[in-house]
Motif scaffolding. Sequence first.
Motif, PDB file in Angstrom:
ATOM      1  N   THR A   1       8.010  -1.439   3.648  1.00 33.25           N
ATOM      2  CA  THR A   1       7.799  -0.493   4.437  1.00 33.25           C
ATOM      3  C   THR A   1       7.527  -1.237   5.737  1.00 33.25           C
ATOM      4  O   THR A   1       6.856  -2.199   5.735  1.00 33.25           O
ATOM      5  CB  THR A   1       7.396   0.658   4.399  1.00 33.25           C
ATOM      6  OG1 THR A   1       6.904   1.902   5.374  1.00 33.25           O
ATOM      7  CG2 THR A   1       5.534   0.277   4.670  1.00 33.25           C
TER       8      THR A   1
ATOM      9  N   LYS B   1       6.199   0.180   8.636  1.00 35.67           N
ATOM     10  CA  LYS B   1       4.973   1.293   9.594  1.00 35.67           C
ATOM     11  C   LYS B   1       4.456   2.250   8.815  1.00 35.67           C
ATOM     12  O   LYS B   1       4.435   2.441   7.081  1.00 35.67           O
ATOM     13  CB  LYS B   1       6.475   2.231  10.588  1.00 35.67           C
ATOM     14  CG  LYS B   1       6.876   3.292  10.196  1.00 35.67           C
ATOM     15  CD  LYS B   1       7.923   3.588  10.487  1.00 35.67           C
ATOM     16  CE  LYS B   1       8.850   5.059  10.415  1.00 35.67           C
ATOM     17  NZ  LYS B   1      10.089   5.335  11.812  1.00 35.67           N
ATOM     18  N   SER B   2       3.843   3.327   9.506  1.00 35.55           N
ATOM     19  CA  SER B   2       2.402   4.114   9.056  1.00 35.55           C
ATOM     20  C   SER B   2       3.937   4.625   7.644  1.00 35.55           C
ATOM     21  O   SER B   2       4.299   5.373   9.027  1.00 35.55           O
ATOM     22  CB  SER B   2       1.865   4.637   9.684  1.00 35.55           C
ATOM     23  OG  SER B   2       1.195   4.025  10.264  1.00 35.55           O
ATOM     24  N   ASP B   3       3.630   5.064   6.940  1.00 32.79           N
ATOM     25  CA  ASP B   3       4.617   5.992   6.046  1.00 32.79           C
ATOM     26  C   ASP B   3       3.815   5.816   4.703  1.00 32.79           C
ATOM     27  O   ASP B   3       3.143   6.171   3.671  1.00 32.79           O
ATOM     28  CB  ASP B   3       5.808   4.708   5.336  1.00 32.79           C
ATOM     29  CG  ASP B   3       6.725   5.259   4.529  1.00 32.79           C
ATOM     30  OD1 ASP B   3       6.628   6.234   4.421  1.00 32.79           O
ATOM     31  OD2 ASP B   3       7.619   5.251   4.124  1.00 32.79           O
ATOM     32  N   THR B   4       3.749   7.426   4.667  1.00 26.09           N
ATOM     33  CA  THR B   4       2.655   8.179   3.432  1.00 26.09           C
ATOM     34  C   THR B   4       3.185   8.276   2.529  1.00 26.09           C
ATOM     35  O   THR B   4       2.992   7.907   1.134  1.00 26.09           O
ATOM     36  CB  THR B   4       2.326   9.214   3.963  1.00 26.09           C
ATOM     37  OG1 THR B   4       3.235  10.471   4.243  1.00 26.09           O
ATOM     38  CG2 THR B   4       0.850   9.320   5.533  1.00 26.09           C
TER      39      THR B   4
ATOM     40  N   LEU C   1       0.174  -2.510   5.623  1.00 21.09           N
ATOM     41  CA  LEU C   1       1.393  -1.478   6.685  1.00 21.09           C
ATOM     42  C   LEU C   1       1.669   0.173   5.890  1.00 21.09           C
ATOM     43  O   LEU C   1       1.385   0.576   7.643  1.00 21.09           O
ATOM     44  CB  LEU C   1       2.682  -1.705   6.748  1.00 21.09           C
ATOM     45  CG  LEU C   1       2.854  -4.047   7.156  1.00 21.09           C
ATOM     46  CD1 LEU C   1       4.169  -4.180   6.748  1.00 21.09           C
ATOM     47  CD2 LEU C   1       2.051  -3.545   8.205  1.00 21.09           C
TER      48      LEU C   1
ATOM     49  N   LYS D   1      -0.307   2.215   5.659  1.00 18.25           N
ATOM     50  CA  LYS D   1      -2.131   2.501   5.838  1.00 18.25           C
ATOM     51  C   LYS D   1      -1.842   3.241   7.625  1.00 18.25           C
ATOM     52  O   LYS D   1      -2.484   3.077   7.922  1.00 18.25           O
ATOM     53  CB  LYS D   1      -2.921   2.173   5.113  1.00 18.25           C
ATOM     54  CG  LYS D   1      -3.038   2.061   3.780  1.00 18.25           C
ATOM     55  CD  LYS D   1      -3.907   2.060   3.027  1.00 18.25           C
ATOM     56  CE  LYS D   1      -4.291   2.120   1.811  1.00 18.25           C
ATOM     57  NZ  LYS D   1      -5.043   1.181   0.480  1.00 18.25           N
ATOM     58  N   GLY D   2      -1.105   1.404   8.463  1.00 17.08           N
ATOM     59  CA  GLY D   2      -0.934   1.485   9.434  1.00 17.08           C
ATOM     60  C   GLY D   2      -1.658   0.604   9.741  1.00 17.08           C
ATOM     61  O   GLY D   2      -2.703   0.070  10.538  1.00 17.08           O
ATOM     62  N   ASN D   3      -2.536   0.085   9.436  1.00 16.94           N
ATOM     63  CA  ASN D   3      -3.310  -1.044   8.631  1.00 16.94           C
ATOM     64  C   ASN D   3      -2.810  -2.887   9.248  1.00 16.94           C
ATOM     65  O   ASN D   3      -2.652  -3.471   8.225  1.00 16.94           O
ATOM     66  CB  ASN D   3      -4.416  -1.361   8.289  1.00 16.94           C
ATOM     67  CG  ASN D   3      -5.070  -0.364   7.605  1.00 16.94           C
ATOM     68  OD1 ASN D   3      -5.517  -0.123   8.816  1.00 16.94           O
ATOM     69  ND2 ASN D   3      -5.691   0.388   6.625  1.00 16.94           N
ATOM     70  N   ALA D   4      -1.320  -2.919  10.813  1.00 14.00           N
ATOM     71  CA  ALA D   4      -0.657  -4.161  10.587  1.00 14.00           C
ATOM     72  C   ALA D   4      -1.489  -5.529  11.120  1.00 14.00           C
ATOM     73  O   ALA D   4      -1.117  -6.386  10.398  1.00 14.00           O
ATOM     74  CB  ALA D   4       0.001  -3.904  12.013  1.00 14.00           C
TER      75      ALA D   4
END
Length: 420
Positions: free
Chosen positions: A187, A189-192, A248, A250-253
Amino acid sequence: MLFFITSIAYCQDSEIKQYIKENSIRIDTLTDDNYLRNFEKFSDILKSKKVIGLGEATHGTHEFFQYKYYLLRYLVEMCQVKNFGIEANYTECRVVNDYILYSKGNIENAISGLHFWTWDTKEVLTMVKWMHDYNRQMLPNKKLKFYGFDLQYDEMARDSICKKIKILDSAYFYAHFKMLLKIDFKTSKSDTSFFNRYIKCHSLLDSLKGYISTKRIDLSETFNSDQITSLFADIRLIEECLEVNMLLAKGNALEASHLRDKFMCENIRSIVESTPNSKIVIWAHNGHISKVEPHMGFYLKETFGTSYYAIGFDFNGGRFRAIDPITHQLVTFYIKNSKSGSSGNFFSNIKIGNFFIDLDKAENADGATSRFFNKSISQLSIGAVFFKNNDRRYYLEQSLYQQFDGLFFIDKTTPSIAIK
């Protein structure tokens, strides 16, 4: 009082500059005819090192690539280096390795298949062709090998695994593992929605490893040792890719970037363990080879101790290639000079041209010199992307010695050259 303080600072600068003049290795414009002479003093510095990291302050500078190419040649010929690793995927780099070992395939296509414009250059092509020609003269146990230690792409690793499992038992593959052909382990980007896919991917990989563990005899009868090693390495690459992409999602780049560095160290360690009597040169950005936690070089230093030697690159100004984030085009940028107070500016003002300095030695020098290399100082550090007319955002504040064991300085740079 101000005059007194200024006088002290001037004297200290003079002491540092004099040390560099007396202890640096000056580097001429490198050619096939003079690189051995330029690097002849490197043998004493690097002969005992097992892992030698070669950095770069941009991903698109001709001189950085050229220096690394010629230093690799020197280390192969004079210090018994037999392995080379680059910041690119393990699986894709096997195609390059097949070329330098067996003359298989089209080398330009193999290099472009590494996914990164950064390596799709004439400088890298020249290096790989030299590795190929060198190997043609050598016995099998003396030949160079080309490795990747990165983990950002899973497609080719999945394809390679699928081919091998189908050879073992095609019916079983389609009954239990055909999802490998289409499932997406990545993925951007932030992607639930990735969370459920992560669980499925993990379950699939666990089942795959369980199946392979029951087929060790069949594996040894069907594939050679290199092919079996590649199978396990491809599975590990996909596992690493999955874990990085979960962060990634989770938004933790930033955490994902740090985990990638840790995995790259583990992959280099695996390469070294598979060739226990050999040395390896690794090619990556300054930010990866750096000894500062949590960069790859930090973990390499923990793993190999003084047998790891990190060589950074610094520059004052010039031209380089990078992606323009506004146009998304690969273009050539220009920085006239590094800002006042930066390492690049300081080194340029010594007026001795391009040079190498052994920071391990300089760190133990007396007084101002040791303090200079241990203190935080601004250095240009540019990755794949560059915002035009905003170079001040690309200065890193850090101690040179904390990052590197040695440093090349290049006063003025030119851009790397695309193959096509």
